[in-house]
Design a protein around this motif. Sequence first.
Motif: not given
Length: 486
Positions: A326-327, A331, A343, A345, A386, A389-390
Amino acid sequence: MRYAVVIPTIGRACLADCLNALERSRGPEPDEIVVVDDRPGGGPPLDVPGTVVRSGGRGPAAARNTGWRITTAPWVAFLDDDVRVTETWREDLRRDLENASPETGGIQGRVTVPLSDGRRPTDWERGTAGLADAWWITADMAYRRDALVETGGFDERFPRAFREDADMALRTMDAGWVLTKGERRTVHPVRAASRWASLRAQAGNADDALMRAVHGPGWHSRARADPGRRGRHLAITAAGALAAGLTVAGRPRAGALAGAAALAGIAEFAAARVAPGPRTRDEVLTMAATSALIPPMATWHWLRGLATTRGERAWPGPAKAVLFDRDGTLVHDVPYNGDPEKVEPVPDAASAVRLARDAGVRVGVVSNQSGVARGLITEDDVQRVNKRVDELLGPFDTWQVCPHDGGCACRKPAPGLVFQAAAALGVRPDECVLIGDIGSDVAAARAAGARSVLVPTAETLESECRGARVAGSLTEAVRFALGERR
């Protein structure tokens, strides 16, 4: 140096001699010995030392994969069941492994083939003796586990003990590893064979066609393999077919000339095989009969292989699942972020994830979040981030998060998150590709048996890029996972 030994077998009696020689050898013992029972249809369990697993009679390539994937040592030494290691083999292997550079992906042993004294070798014996000069043969070949993982292991489309070793070597070198020859020695006796063994061997021409499809027409020189007499076999077969066609068409004189050319080619081939041999009556008759049959059989298998392997890609082909860190990967990294508003991307994250989805590949996220254990963020904070991000890139098919600060089986570089994601997606770990930005992502993937791609950022250490597959962008990494880039 820790290592495992993997021996595929179809239950031949020579397996006991192989294992006895390995036991008698001096030097560090292997972490484990895995005997892979590749007998079609199974049979009674093999009563041999070590771990025995079944591979379903799918051939030596699939058997070796079955074996090495259950081992954990950093090196895997592959032996054939008809070889005999020397008394110092284990000690010599230790030196080979200790002398290996970090870039070394595989080390070949030195194979000797004892021949009968007092007479010239037969055609079959000469063929076996050629193993002494062959490159990258798995009669005795040690591969670094990381190299096996990153290449997907042996190509299971090769059903015979032929060319699967050369293919593995070429893909290993294509992935950036170096292959060398070690100093350990192994004896490969000549096993008994029927007089028609050379005819059955012609099926290997189909394997050559697969090599050409995957590695291009110049693969022989890269693999240091002898191209053989295929060109002459094709010419002899063409002349014979032309003779038959002309005769049927009512042109007997032209047909006779073409037939004479075919017979001359067969005679030259037979003479080349008889001359260096024992020249016994039985050997001469066998060479005469098989020399007439080999050209059309070789041609048939070659043409069959060309027809069935057109467009084939290098093993293992597209991944079934792409796992993203993820990190720093999907993003921009905000340390211990618990605020969804922060957040952001990375530039090509949306297009890269969409590329994977459009290809029908499952997508998931595996993320270390030690801030939970440190009391810097809560699990609810992680869930809210999360979810954001979704919203921006997802939805992802699975989220696997480690909230611990070490001492667990899931925090990368441990493989737990990869195992959990693969199980949630209904795929095997070796069918996954993990894309991340630091070395712990690569290490976690390799520990689980999954391939990996590193997309470096300003936080990535130069040392983490060594020995890793590196992509310039997230999209390029996904294209590798889809089999579009090597």
